[in-house]
Design a protein around this motif. Structure first.
Motif, PDB file in Angstrom:
ATOM      1  N   UNK A  48      -4.061   0.635   0.314  1.00  0.00           N
ATOM      2  CA  UNK A  48      -4.920   1.378  -0.599  1.00  0.00           C
ATOM      3  C   UNK A  48      -5.381   0.466  -1.729  1.00  0.00           C
ATOM      4  N   UNK A  49      -6.537   0.784  -2.313  1.00  0.00           N
ATOM      5  CA  UNK A  49      -7.099  -0.086  -3.337  1.00  0.00           C
ATOM      6  C   UNK A  49      -6.329  -0.009  -4.656  1.00  0.00           C
ATOM      7  N   UNK A  50      -5.635   1.118  -4.915  1.00  0.00           N
ATOM      8  CA  UNK A  50      -4.885   1.255  -6.169  1.00  0.00           C
ATOM      9  C   UNK A  50      -3.521   0.583  -6.063  1.00  0.00           C
ATOM     10  N   UNK A  62      -8.921  -2.774   3.372  1.00  0.00           N
ATOM     11  CA  UNK A  62      -9.002  -1.764   2.320  1.00  0.00           C
ATOM     12  C   UNK A  62     -10.453  -1.376   2.108  1.00  0.00           C
ATOM     13  N   UNK A  63     -10.685  -0.345   1.313  1.00  0.00           N
ATOM     14  CA  UNK A  63     -12.057  -0.031   0.902  1.00  0.00           C
ATOM     15  C   UNK A  63     -12.042   0.540  -0.503  1.00  0.00           C
ATOM     16  N   UNK A  64     -13.195   0.405  -1.156  1.00  0.00           N
ATOM     17  CA  UNK A  64     -13.387   0.990  -2.488  1.00  0.00           C
ATOM     18  C   UNK A  64     -14.822   1.478  -2.536  1.00  0.00           C
ATOM     19  N   UNK A  65     -15.019   2.720  -2.931  1.00  0.00           N
ATOM     20  CA  UNK A  65     -16.357   3.321  -2.869  1.00  0.00           C
ATOM     21  C   UNK A  65     -16.875   3.759  -4.231  1.00  0.00           C
ATOM     22  N   UNK A  72     -10.137   4.743   6.819  1.00  0.00           N
ATOM     23  CA  UNK A  72      -9.188   3.666   7.107  1.00  0.00           C
ATOM     24  C   UNK A  72      -9.002   3.527   8.616  1.00  0.00           C
ATOM     25  N   UNK A  73      -8.962   4.661   9.332  1.00  0.00           N
ATOM     26  CA  UNK A  73      -8.808   4.614  10.783  1.00  0.00           C
ATOM     27  C   UNK A  73     -10.055   4.029  11.447  1.00  0.00           C
ATOM     28  N   UNK A  74     -11.226   4.347  10.898  1.00  0.00           N
ATOM     29  CA  UNK A  74     -12.471   3.792  11.429  1.00  0.00           C
ATOM     30  C   UNK A  74     -12.477   2.267  11.269  1.00  0.00           C
ATOM     31  N   UNK A  75     -12.082   1.796  10.101  1.00  0.00           N
ATOM     32  CA  UNK A  75     -12.056   0.358   9.850  1.00  0.00           C
ATOM     33  C   UNK A  75     -11.074  -0.352  10.778  1.00  0.00           C
ATOM     34  N   UNK A  76      -9.878   0.202  10.896  1.00  0.00           N
ATOM     35  CA  UNK A  76      -8.861  -0.438  11.721  1.00  0.00           C
ATOM     36  C   UNK A  76      -9.291  -0.459  13.185  1.00  0.00           C
ATOM     37  N   UNK A  77      -9.843   0.637  13.658  1.00  0.00           N
ATOM     38  CA  UNK A  77     -10.315   0.695  15.046  1.00  0.00           C
ATOM     39  C   UNK A  77     -11.379  -0.366  15.293  1.00  0.00           C
ATOM     40  N   UNK A  78     -12.309  -0.505  14.346  1.00  0.00           N
ATOM     41  CA  UNK A  78     -13.379  -1.487  14.479  1.00  0.00           C
ATOM     42  C   UNK A  78     -12.805  -2.905  14.559  1.00  0.00           C
ATOM     43  N   UNK A  79     -11.793  -3.196  13.752  1.00  0.00           N
ATOM     44  CA  UNK A  79     -11.213  -4.536  13.743  1.00  0.00           C
ATOM     45  C   UNK A  79     -10.383  -4.801  14.992  1.00  0.00           C
ATOM     46  N   UNK A 125     -14.464  -2.686   2.798  1.00  0.00           N
ATOM     47  CA  UNK A 125     -15.686  -1.887   2.904  1.00  0.00           C
ATOM     48  C   UNK A 125     -16.007  -1.302   1.536  1.00  0.00           C
ATOM     49  N   UNK A 126     -17.292  -1.189   1.241  1.00  0.00           N
ATOM     50  CA  UNK A 126     -17.722  -0.631  -0.036  1.00  0.00           C
ATOM     51  C   UNK A 126     -18.428   0.712   0.141  1.00  0.00           C
ATOM     52  N   UNK A 127     -18.482   1.183   1.355  1.00  0.00           N
ATOM     53  CA  UNK A 127     -18.995   2.517   1.653  1.00  0.00           C
ATOM     54  C   UNK A 127     -18.098   3.144   2.704  1.00  0.00           C
TER      55      UNK A 127
END
Length: 289
Positions: A124-126, A62-65, A104-111, A91-93
């Motif tokens: 999602x963060x909510x 997840x991420x929260x910015x 979200x796609x960037x994060x998943x691809x990286x992992x 991620x916080x940014x």
């Protein structure tokens, strides 16, 4: 030849000393990742639990910015990862060129590229994980049990009353999944060239409709199992089931359109936080003193 001594700035010396001290202190506890203590703000925070049980390797992503009234409540519910022995990656940014939710796609691809995981759960963060007794691995196994070729299924998706909802979905950590993200990005690019805005969800809907190979690798999970909505947000899939106590996940998607007031999501978080089933903290923490 003139010899000059090189002096480090006092602030740098203080930072290094602090990192050394904290690293030493927290390294004595197996539950705090020392690598996150002095990470840059743009780094992900990954909370891993040592001694995880055998089984599929899972990360919740997840991420929260921004700072919200409900940040603590959301994060406390996600302590579920510690209880089940999963990783929690935050991620916080975000730096997505196509729009915030494309991150979200960037994060998943990286992992996926780390080869550390078998499945990734985007959330999602909510959201609140309202029943930490339920294992995500059980949901995956139950979903794939009646599939002819379970190894060919890469996406577990949910719908709401408007169709696909990508606020909570599970993806196999496989190169095939990264290709899907690239294909979705290509769809967005074509629409952007026409002056049209296309979200990551719109792009996935189009891809699933037009590409048979991608569609065959997905399976729809009942909304109430993986992405339930509260009664205040009455936008359910065909099962028409509202969130009930004991269900797995509660998502406050689009709360601004359904709840009046200056902080709709925070209002719902406060209402439902008491419904979270956390389990026994003694099962999650090994006291050392």
């Amino acid at each position: 030849m003139i010899s000059r001594s090189i002096r480090a700035p006092p602030s740098l010396i203080l930072l290094l000393a602090l990192c050394f001290f904290l690293g030493y202190q927290f390294s004595r506890s197996p539950f705090v990742p020392t690598t996150a203590l002095c990470a840059s703000p743009s780094d992900s925070t990954s909370i891993a639990e040592p001694g995880r049980a055998n089984g599929p390797r899972i990360a919740i992503v997840t991420f929260v910015t921004s700072e919200y009234s409900y940040m603590y409540t959301s994060l406390k519910g996600k302590n579920y990862a510690r209880r089940q022995g999963y990783d929690l990656v935050i991620d916080y940014e975000e730096h997505a060129k196509r729009g915030t939710m494309w991150w979200k796609f960037e994060m998943i691809t990286r992992l996926i590229k780390t080869n550390k995981y078998d499945w990734l759960w985007w959330l999602d963060f909510d959201t609140l994980i309202t029943n930490t007794d339920i294992k995500l691995t059980d949901i995956i196994q139950e979903t794939l049990a009646n599939v002819t070729n379970p190894d060919e299924i890469d996406y577990l998706l949910t719908h709401d009353c408007n169709g696909l909802n990508m606020g909570s979905f599970v993806v196999r950590a496989h190169e095939r999944s990264t290709k899907v993200f690239r294909d979705a990005a290509a769809i967005e690019g074509r629409h952007r060239e026409k002056g049209e805005q296309f979200s990551e969800q719109d792009s996935m809907v189009t891809l699933l409709k037009d590409d048979a190979a991608t569609s065959q690798r997905t399976i729809q999970v009942p909304q109430w199992k993986l992405n339930a909505f509260p009664e205040e947000i009455s936008c359910f899939d065909e099962s028409d089931r509202v969130w009930e106590p004991g269900m797995f996940v509660l998502h406050f998607a689009g709360a601004w359109a359904h709840v009046e007031g200056p902080d709709p999501t925070g209002k719902l978080m406060k209402k439902y936080e008491g419904e979270v089933i956390f389990g026994d903290w003694e099962d999650m923490y090994e006291l050392t003193i």
